[in-house]
Every structure is written in structure tokens, then in C-alpha cells.
Motif scaffolding. Structure first.
Motif, PDB file in Angstrom:
ATOM      1  N   PRO A  66     -18.009 -25.959 -18.274  1.00 54.37           N
ATOM      2  CA  PRO A  66     -18.450 -25.117 -19.492  1.00 54.37           C
ATOM      3  C   PRO A  66     -18.506 -26.961 -20.453  1.00 54.37           C
ATOM      4  O   PRO A  66     -17.459 -27.526 -20.509  1.00 54.37           O
ATOM      5  CB  PRO A  66     -16.596 -24.351 -20.202  1.00 54.37           C
ATOM      6  CG  PRO A  66     -16.518 -24.000 -18.643  1.00 54.37           C
ATOM      7  CD  PRO A  66     -17.105 -24.454 -17.977  1.00 54.37           C
ATOM      8  N   GLY A  67     -19.273 -26.603 -21.148  1.00 47.07           N
ATOM      9  CA  GLY A  67     -19.261 -27.506 -22.438  1.00 47.07           C
ATOM     10  C   GLY A  67     -20.242 -28.740 -21.960  1.00 47.07           C
ATOM     11  O   GLY A  67     -20.402 -30.078 -22.210  1.00 47.07           O
ATOM     12  N   LEU A  68     -21.007 -28.699 -20.507  1.00 48.69           N
ATOM     13  CA  LEU A  68     -21.319 -29.757 -20.008  1.00 48.69           C
ATOM     14  C   LEU A  68     -23.078 -30.511 -21.242  1.00 48.69           C
ATOM     15  O   LEU A  68     -23.547 -29.414 -21.470  1.00 48.69           O
ATOM     16  CB  LEU A  68     -21.904 -29.513 -18.863  1.00 48.69           C
ATOM     17  CG  LEU A  68     -22.351 -30.766 -18.080  1.00 48.69           C
ATOM     18  CD1 LEU A  68     -21.924 -32.199 -17.867  1.00 48.69           C
ATOM     19  CD2 LEU A  68     -23.620 -30.183 -16.773  1.00 48.69           C
ATOM     20  N   ARG A  69     -23.162 -31.954 -21.452  1.00 43.47           N
ATOM     21  CA  ARG A  69     -24.654 -32.057 -21.954  1.00 43.47           C
ATOM     22  C   ARG A  69     -24.981 -33.999 -21.533  1.00 43.47           C
ATOM     23  O   ARG A  69     -23.797 -33.991 -20.587  1.00 43.47           O
ATOM     24  CB  ARG A  69     -23.994 -32.604 -23.436  1.00 43.47           C
ATOM     25  CG  ARG A  69     -23.127 -31.171 -24.697  1.00 43.47           C
ATOM     26  CD  ARG A  69     -24.291 -30.395 -24.899  1.00 43.47           C
ATOM     27  NE  ARG A  69     -23.556 -29.085 -25.786  1.00 43.47           N
ATOM     28  CZ  ARG A  69     -22.326 -27.348 -25.199  1.00 43.47           C
ATOM     29  NH1 ARG A  69     -22.312 -27.822 -24.440  1.00 43.47           N
ATOM     30  NH2 ARG A  69     -21.820 -27.853 -26.107  1.00 43.47           N
ATOM     31  N   PHE A  70     -26.191 -33.398 -21.246  1.00 41.31           N
ATOM     32  CA  PHE A  70     -26.374 -34.208 -20.606  1.00 41.31           C
ATOM     33  C   PHE A  70     -27.939 -34.990 -21.208  1.00 41.31           C
ATOM     34  O   PHE A  70     -28.741 -34.316 -21.669  1.00 41.31           O
ATOM     35  CB  PHE A  70     -26.735 -34.335 -19.072  1.00 41.31           C
ATOM     36  CG  PHE A  70     -27.304 -33.313 -18.606  1.00 41.31           C
ATOM     37  CD1 PHE A  70     -29.054 -33.430 -18.939  1.00 41.31           C
ATOM     38  CD2 PHE A  70     -27.103 -31.987 -18.380  1.00 41.31           C
ATOM     39  CE1 PHE A  70     -29.302 -32.449 -18.773  1.00 41.31           C
ATOM     40  CE2 PHE A  70     -28.186 -31.035 -17.854  1.00 41.31           C
ATOM     41  CZ  PHE A  70     -28.963 -30.854 -18.018  1.00 41.31           C
ATOM     42  N   ASP A  71     -28.061 -36.296 -21.165  1.00 39.90           N
ATOM     43  CA  ASP A  71     -29.086 -36.571 -21.758  1.00 39.90           C
ATOM     44  C   ASP A  71     -30.473 -36.920 -20.818  1.00 39.90           C
ATOM     45  O   ASP A  71     -30.652 -36.427 -19.249  1.00 39.90           O
ATOM     46  CB  ASP A  71     -28.860 -38.039 -22.700  1.00 39.90           C
ATOM     47  CG  ASP A  71     -28.929 -39.266 -21.321  1.00 39.90           C
ATOM     48  OD1 ASP A  71     -28.795 -39.518 -20.306  1.00 39.90           O
ATOM     49  OD2 ASP A  71     -28.178 -39.798 -22.598  1.00 39.90           O
ATOM     50  N   GLU A  72     -31.983 -37.470 -21.080  1.00 40.99           N
ATOM     51  CA  GLU A  72     -32.940 -37.633 -19.857  1.00 40.99           C
ATOM     52  C   GLU A  72     -32.021 -38.581 -19.489  1.00 40.99           C
ATOM     53  O   GLU A  72     -33.328 -38.531 -18.131  1.00 40.99           O
ATOM     54  CB  GLU A  72     -34.360 -38.125 -21.319  1.00 40.99           C
ATOM     55  CG  GLU A  72     -34.569 -36.996 -22.218  1.00 40.99           C
ATOM     56  CD  GLU A  72     -34.919 -35.898 -21.317  1.00 40.99           C
ATOM     57  OE1 GLU A  72     -35.601 -35.740 -20.702  1.00 40.99           O
ATOM     58  OE2 GLU A  72     -34.335 -35.021 -21.567  1.00 40.99           O
ATOM     59  N   ALA A 130     -16.258 -26.992 -26.240  1.00 39.43           N
ATOM     60  CA  ALA A 130     -17.169 -25.632 -25.549  1.00 39.43           C
ATOM     61  C   ALA A 130     -15.695 -25.574 -24.636  1.00 39.43           C
ATOM     62  O   ALA A 130     -15.803 -24.512 -23.838  1.00 39.43           O
ATOM     63  CB  ALA A 130     -17.883 -26.058 -25.822  1.00 39.43           C
ATOM     64  N   TRP A 131     -15.583 -26.905 -23.379  1.00 43.47           N
ATOM     65  CA  TRP A 131     -14.958 -27.004 -22.980  1.00 43.47           C
ATOM     66  C   TRP A 131     -13.535 -25.524 -22.941  1.00 43.47           C
ATOM     67  O   TRP A 131     -13.473 -24.878 -22.342  1.00 43.47           O
ATOM     68  CB  TRP A 131     -14.096 -28.062 -21.923  1.00 43.47           C
ATOM     69  CG  TRP A 131     -12.922 -28.387 -21.406  1.00 43.47           C
ATOM     70  CD1 TRP A 131     -11.979 -28.623 -21.346  1.00 43.47           C
ATOM     71  CD2 TRP A 131     -12.816 -27.622 -19.875  1.00 43.47           C
ATOM     72  NE1 TRP A 131     -11.087 -28.956 -20.428  1.00 43.47           N
ATOM     73  CE2 TRP A 131     -11.854 -27.951 -19.453  1.00 43.47           C
ATOM     74  CE3 TRP A 131     -14.064 -26.607 -19.534  1.00 43.47           C
ATOM     75  CZ2 TRP A 131     -11.156 -27.122 -18.418  1.00 43.47           C
ATOM     76  CZ3 TRP A 131     -13.720 -26.645 -17.457  1.00 43.47           C
ATOM     77  CH2 TRP A 131     -12.203 -26.552 -17.747  1.00 43.47           C
ATOM     78  N   GLU A 132     -12.409 -26.133 -23.640  1.00 44.61           N
ATOM     79  CA  GLU A 132     -11.571 -25.269 -23.892  1.00 44.61           C
ATOM     80  C   GLU A 132     -11.631 -23.673 -24.174  1.00 44.61           C
ATOM     81  O   GLU A 132     -10.983 -22.886 -24.139  1.00 44.61           O
ATOM     82  CB  GLU A 132     -10.830 -26.108 -25.295  1.00 44.61           C
ATOM     83  CG  GLU A 132     -10.541 -27.286 -25.098  1.00 44.61           C
ATOM     84  CD  GLU A 132      -9.225 -27.061 -23.876  1.00 44.61           C
ATOM     85  OE1 GLU A 132      -8.874 -25.965 -23.601  1.00 44.61           O
ATOM     86  OE2 GLU A 132      -8.767 -28.388 -23.770  1.00 44.61           O
ATOM     87  N   ALA A 133     -12.673 -23.249 -24.867  1.00 46.42           N
ATOM     88  CA  ALA A 133     -13.238 -21.894 -25.370  1.00 46.42           C
ATOM     89  C   ALA A 133     -14.003 -21.373 -24.201  1.00 46.42           C
ATOM     90  O   ALA A 133     -13.814 -20.118 -23.366  1.00 46.42           O
ATOM     91  CB  ALA A 133     -14.352 -22.105 -26.035  1.00 46.42           C
ATOM     92  N   PHE A 177     -13.895 -20.160 -16.713  1.00 44.90           N
ATOM     93  CA  PHE A 177     -14.188 -20.824 -15.864  1.00 44.90           C
ATOM     94  C   PHE A 177     -13.192 -21.277 -14.203  1.00 44.90           C
ATOM     95  O   PHE A 177     -13.695 -21.038 -13.402  1.00 44.90           O
ATOM     96  CB  PHE A 177     -14.833 -22.048 -16.491  1.00 44.90           C
ATOM     97  CG  PHE A 177     -15.321 -23.126 -15.221  1.00 44.90           C
ATOM     98  CD1 PHE A 177     -16.879 -22.985 -14.833  1.00 44.90           C
ATOM     99  CD2 PHE A 177     -14.145 -24.274 -14.692  1.00 44.90           C
ATOM    100  CE1 PHE A 177     -16.698 -23.798 -13.695  1.00 44.90           C
ATOM    101  CE2 PHE A 177     -14.669 -24.990 -14.356  1.00 44.90           C
ATOM    102  CZ  PHE A 177     -15.804 -25.099 -13.347  1.00 44.90           C
ATOM    103  N   GLN A 178     -12.047 -21.361 -14.503  1.00 47.28           N
ATOM    104  CA  GLN A 178     -10.975 -21.428 -13.947  1.00 47.28           C
ATOM    105  C   GLN A 178     -10.723 -20.022 -12.784  1.00 47.28           C
ATOM    106  O   GLN A 178     -10.004 -21.273 -11.801  1.00 47.28           O
ATOM    107  CB  GLN A 178     -10.004 -22.362 -14.948  1.00 47.28           C
ATOM    108  CG  GLN A 178     -10.020 -23.490 -15.048  1.00 47.28           C
ATOM    109  CD  GLN A 178      -9.009 -24.034 -16.057  1.00 47.28           C
ATOM    110  OE1 GLN A 178      -8.037 -23.369 -16.527  1.00 47.28           O
ATOM    111  NE2 GLN A 178      -8.534 -24.861 -15.784  1.00 47.28           N
TER     112      GLN A 178
END
Length: 363
Positions: free
Chosen positions: A65-71, A81-84, A89-90
Motif C-alpha cells: 500500500p502506498g507504493l509509487r515508482f518513477d520511470e 496511503a500506507w497507513e490507510a 495488508f498486514q
């Protein structure tokens, strides 16, 4: 695996068997698979060109949760987003780990499009050994950052969840390979270990966690290696219970051999080296024959009592120094051809000293 089982498994490998580190520059799945399947130990190809989700860190963290990545595959975790999504997820992660039903944590189509086709090839070709890999927990948590700039290794709760995600994904991959009828050779890709500091308590804990991951994968029937293409505290890795240590020959072989006590313990356990013998920095000049000669000289000079060059040399694996995704397809093909040249050269050197090497691989 026990030391005796490790030794028996390694002895079944072809003499100076070739395999790959992981990534390839191909954009066509079929061509990437063909290149990966052509080596002695076929490997799972990671194909990140045009698909940043297949770079090593996004691939390992797929589903967080909350993962973002660029090119370029650089990852951040949005903490809001991770906390939400954290609790759900856990809960899913712990249920999968406790039950052993880990299929949901195998690589997704987005994270590794070659995964399912590779499993099909492994099963239908009845491969005795197959290699797969995933970014290791130290590197993943050192490289991935939160949106406020912290390394995820330093964020309580998030660091543990990332470790358990890597644990679940690697176990899921090993289980799937075992179901396909092969003995997995599983590498944890840990270039981030160049930053490892024994004086850092968090780093020491992360190394202990890496050792626990190695044991967990071995218990599932895998031969387990760590790939580190930079210099690190080699004693810590040599004593980590590995079956294979993968390194860049020109950068690190002599440094590893200088750790004489740890290297002797490593060999005594039945473990072996995976030598990244062909440079992947194409700006450098080299002669493959000279590289083979340098390996022979270094090993002969440093082997502890009771370990001969023919026996140790016959069990090493040979790879490019690092992944090939950032090279052209033509350059990658040339590196893999030079790998075969190096293999012939090392086999010739071994046969000259021990004509009874395991047939038919010594010819």
C-alpha cells in the motif's frame, strides 16, 4: 538444506555452469526467455525496458500500500496511503505466511511478465535446476524512501512489513518452482549491501533478518545465493549460511579471498562462488582469457588447506558481473557469448590439473 545436502546438490551442477544475474534488455518476452533459457542454469528474466514495474525494487514491493515508482524504478511509499491500507495488508500477509498458501504473493503480470511462461518452460523442459531472483530485504528497505525522504529501513512497522513481503514473495516463488519439478537456485539481489556498517545496530539487525530469510528458503528446498556487485563486509556474508555467494570478479574476488578464515568456513560448509566474470561496464576494456587466468591465479593463491583448485573451481558458477537491462540487446548477446568463452577457458584450466572432472561437462 544441511551442509551434506548442499554439497550433493552443488555437485550435480555442470562444471562451471553458466547462468544470469536477472535483468535483460529485451522488450519482446519470447526473445528474453530464449536468451535466459540458453544458459546451463536457465534464469527468470526481468525485462524492465519500457516497464518500470519490472525494475528490481518495484518488483519486490509490488502490492505494498502506498507504493509509487518513477520511470527509472525509484520507489517511494506514500505514508498516508500506507497507513490507510496497512491493517488489511498486514492481515493478508500474516494469513498467507502462517498457512503457507502464498500463491497470491507470486510475481504479478505487472511485476514480472516472464514469471508464468518461465514456470511453464521449467516444467515442460523438466529442468533439474532453475534460477530466480528478487531484490533482497536490505537493499529494498535502504533504497525505497518514504514521501518525507526517510529510508523505509528506518521506519518502524513499515520496515517489518516490507521484510515480510519479501519473505512471502521469495517463499512463494521457491514453492512454485518446486511444484514445477525443479531445484530452485534462488538469489537475493543485494547491491545495497555496499552501505552495510557493522557499527549500525539497525544494519546488524537487517543482516540477521537476511540470514533468517536464507534459512527459510533453504527449508523449502532451494539453494540460496546473495548477489552483491559492490564491496561490503564480506565476512558477514560469508558467514550468512549461503549456498552461493555471487560477486563481480574484477571488483571483489580478491577482497573476498582476503577474508581467509570466513572463506575457509564458507567452503567447508559445501557452499560455492558465483563469479561475475564478464564485465557489464562496456566502457571498460578486457580480454576474456586474461580474466580466466586471473581467477585461476587468485583461487590457487588463496584456497585454504584441504581445498584444491580443481575441486573448488569445478563447482563455481559463471555469470555476467551484473544485470544487463541497461545494455543493448546486441551488447547483452555479446556478453553472454563471452560467458561461454570464459567457461571453456576455465574448464580447460581445470582439466589440465584434474582430467577426471565430471563428464560430459569437462570437455
Amino acid at each position: 538444506m544441511s551442509a551434506s545436502n548442499i554439497r550433493r546438490a552443488v555437485q550435480l551442477l555442470p562444471t562451471c555452469a553458466t547462468t544470469g544475474i536477472g535483468s535483460l534488455p529485451h522488450t519482446q518476452l519470447e526473445m528474453g526467455l530464449q536468451a535466459a533459457l540458453a544458459l546451463d542454469i536457465p534464469f527468470l528474466p526481468q525485462l524492465p525496458v519500457g516497464r518500470p514495474s519490472e525494475f528490481m525494487i518495484p518488483q519486490a514491493l509490488d502490492g505494498l500500500p502506498g507504493l509509487r515508482f518513477d520511470e527509472e524504478g525509484m520507489c517511494t511509499v506514500d505514508m498516508e496511503a500506507w497507513e490507510a491500507g496497512r491493517a488489511d495488508f498486514q492481515a493478508r500477509l500474516e494469513k498467507a505466511l502462517s498457512s503457507g498458501a502464498l500463491e497470491a504473493f507470486e510475481p504479478s503480470l505487472e511485476g514480472c511478465r516472464a514469471w508464468r511462461p518461465f514456470l511453464w518452460e521449467v516444467e515442460n523442459r523438466k529442468l533439474a535446476f532453475a534460477k530466480a531472483q528478487l531484490a533482497g530485504p536490505f537493499t529494498v528497505r535502504s533504497v525505497a524512501r518514504t514521501t518525507d525522504g526517510r529510508a523505509t529501513l528506518d521506519v518502524p512497522g513499515l520496515d517489518e512489513s516490507i521484510f515480510r513481503l519479501v519473505l512471502a514473495r521469495t517463499l512463494a516463488m521457491v514453492k512454485a518452482l518446486r511444484r514445477a519439478g525443479t531445484t530452485p537456485l534462488f538469489f537475493l539481489d543485494e547491491p545495497g549491501l555496499f552501505a552495510f556498517e557493522r557499527a549500525n545496530p539497525r544494519h546488524l539487525l537487517a543482516m540477521q533478518e537476511l540470514r533468517l530469510l536464507v534459512v527459510a528458503l533453504q527449508r523449502e528446498g532451494a539453494l540460496v545465493g546473495v548477489h552483491c556487485c559492490g564491496n561490503t563486509n564480506w565476512t558477514s556474508l560469508l558467514d550468512a549460511g549461503l549456498d552461493v555467494l555471487s560477486l563481480d570478479v574484477r571488483l571483489s574476488l580478491d577482497a573476498v579471498l582476503e577474508e581467509s578464515g570466513a572463506f575457509a568456513r564458507f567452503l567447508d560448509s559445501g557452499a560455492t562462488l558465483s563469479l561475475g566474470i564478464i564485465p557489464t561496464d562496456l566502457a571498460s576494456s578486457y580480454d576474456v582469457g586474461e580474466l580466466v587466468d586471473a581467477v585461476e591465479v587468485s583461487l590457487k593463491a588463496a584456497l585454504p588447506p584441504g581445498h584444491s583448485f580443481p575441486r573448488v573451481g569445478s563447482q563455481v558458477l559463471l555469470t555476467p558481473a551484473c544485470g544487463l537491462a541497461m545494455r543493448s540487446v546486441v551488447d547483452a548477446e555479446r556478453v553472454l557469448e563471452q560467458l561461454k568463452v570464459a567457461q571453456r577457458g576455465l574448464r580447460t584450466a581445470l582439466v589440465a590439473e584434474l582430467p577426471t572432472l565430471r563428464p560430459p561437462y569437462a570437455s
